[in-house]
Design an enzyme around this catalytic site. Structure first.
Site, short mmCIF file in Angstrom:
data_model
loop_
_atom_site.label_atom_id
_atom_site.label_comp_id
_atom_site.label_asym_id
_atom_site.label_seq_id
_atom_site.Cartn_x
_atom_site.Cartn_y
_atom_site.Cartn_z
N GLY A 14 0.73 -1.18 -0.17
CA GLY A 14 -0.06 0.09 -0.03
C GLY A 14 0.93 1.44 -0.11
O GLY A 14 0.41 2.24 0.48
N LYS A 37 7.71 8.83 -7.93
CA LYS A 37 7.95 7.46 -8.07
C LYS A 37 9.19 7.21 -9.21
O LYS A 37 8.81 7.34 -10.36
CB LYS A 37 6.76 6.66 -8.40
CG LYS A 37 6.86 5.39 -8.24
CD LYS A 37 5.26 4.73 -8.66
CE LYS A 37 5.23 3.07 -8.46
NZ LYS A 37 5.62 2.65 -7.09
N ASP A 53 -0.27 4.15 -10.68
CA ASP A 53 0.11 4.86 -9.26
C ASP A 53 0.60 6.12 -9.42
O ASP A 53 0.32 6.98 -8.43
CB ASP A 53 1.31 3.79 -9.09
CG ASP A 53 0.84 2.57 -8.50
OD1 ASP A 53 -0.25 2.26 -8.36
OD2 ASP A 53 1.67 1.42 -8.19
N ASN A 174 -0.54 -0.35 7.35
CA ASN A 174 -1.47 -0.28 6.36
C ASN A 174 -2.34 -1.57 6.34
O ASN A 174 -2.24 -2.57 6.43
CB ASN A 174 -0.83 0.03 5.06
CG ASN A 174 -1.88 0.45 4.18
OD1 ASN A 174 -2.63 1.28 4.37
ND2 ASN A 174 -2.00 -0.21 2.81
N ASP A 175 -3.94 -0.86 6.20
CA ASP A 175 -4.76 -1.79 5.82
C ASP A 175 -5.10 -3.04 6.83
O ASP A 175 -5.51 -4.12 6.62
CB ASP A 175 -4.61 -2.66 4.48
CG ASP A 175 -5.70 -3.36 3.85
OD1 ASP A 175 -5.45 -4.22 3.14
OD2 ASP A 175 -6.84 -3.10 4.18
N ILE A 205 -9.21 1.53 2.77
CA ILE A 205 -9.60 2.79 2.41
C ILE A 205 -10.78 2.54 1.29
O ILE A 205 -10.49 2.13 -0.19
CB ILE A 205 -8.76 3.75 2.00
CG1 ILE A 205 -7.84 4.01 3.04
CG2 ILE A 205 -9.31 5.28 1.33
CD1 ILE A 205 -6.76 5.07 2.94
#
Length: 228
Positions: A14, A37, A53, A174-175, A205
């Protein structure tokens, strides 16, 4: 203000969503945030940025910087830069990455740089994501999962950062979900075992709008510690 490298304990932990959420929340705090990135890979989009992304990051940060600065190198196969080089005969351009980072740093107060895969993803022979962070001379934030096995992956990631003398701002979980490691226990164990602060944890999310991201990250992440 120091830029930050958002590194992961693995692929698909994530990093993109965490980077996007941080960009939104920091902008709401009146920080001029740019995004980057260095390497992206996969099937190119037909419209907009080649990488989905990268498009997510640019929209979150609300920047209009050129694609070749935000994402200097895109590989049209899902692979590490090293594997893409061997398969496509397209060598990763580290000098271009570093040059693009310097240019972006002049355009914004702070750059959030999203990594690719895990911390030891190979870019060239004997040159990994850790080497790139070291050359950028910026601290990192470690994104990890809440699933069983995450303690092992997180400790190894932090130890590699320490080996390369990369400062660590903190860990973001995360998550998290009910089937994973209990967040309270995971936070306790990670901080006790590594000495690195857990900045917070982010639930799954569903709504990726900037308003939603800002609300979630403002509530769940220690943004002030991130900026110290």
């Amino acid at each position: 203000m120091k830029s930050i490298f958002v590194a992961g304990t693995d692929t698909d932990v994530g990093k993109t969503y965490i980077t996007a959420g941080l960009a939104v929340a920091l902008r709401k705090m009146n920080v001029d945030v740019g995004v980057m990135k260095p390497f992206a890979a996969g099937t190119a989009q037909k419209k907009g940025f080649k990488s989905e992304d990268v498009e997510i990051l640019a929209k979150a940060a609300q920047v209009a910087d050129p694609e070749n600065l935000i994402n200097p190198q895109f590989f049209p196969i899902p692979a590490s830069p090293y594997t893409a080089w061997k398969n496509l005969k397209t060598k990763p351009k580290v000098s271009t990455i570093l040059s693009s980072f310097k240019k972006l740093s002049k355009l914004h107060e702070m750059i959030l740089v999203e990594g690719m895969g895990g911390i030891m993803t190979p870019i060239l022979k004997d040159y990994y994501i850790t080497n790139l962070i070291k050359e950028m001379k910026i601290p990192s934030v470690i994104v990890t999962r809440s699933k069983v096995g995450t303690v092992n992956h997180t400790i190894m990631t932090i130890q590699m950062c320490q080996k390369y003398k990369i400062p660590i701002k903190g860990i973001i979980i995360n998550d998290f979900d009910d089937d994973g490691y209990p967040i309270k226990n995971l936070k306790r164990d990670l901080e006790s075992l590594t000495g690195v602060k857990v900045l917070g944890s982010i639930p799954f999310i569903k709504d990726m709008s900037n308003a939603s991201l800002n609300r979630i990250f403002k509530k769940n992440i220690d943004l002030k510690s991130l900026l110290k």
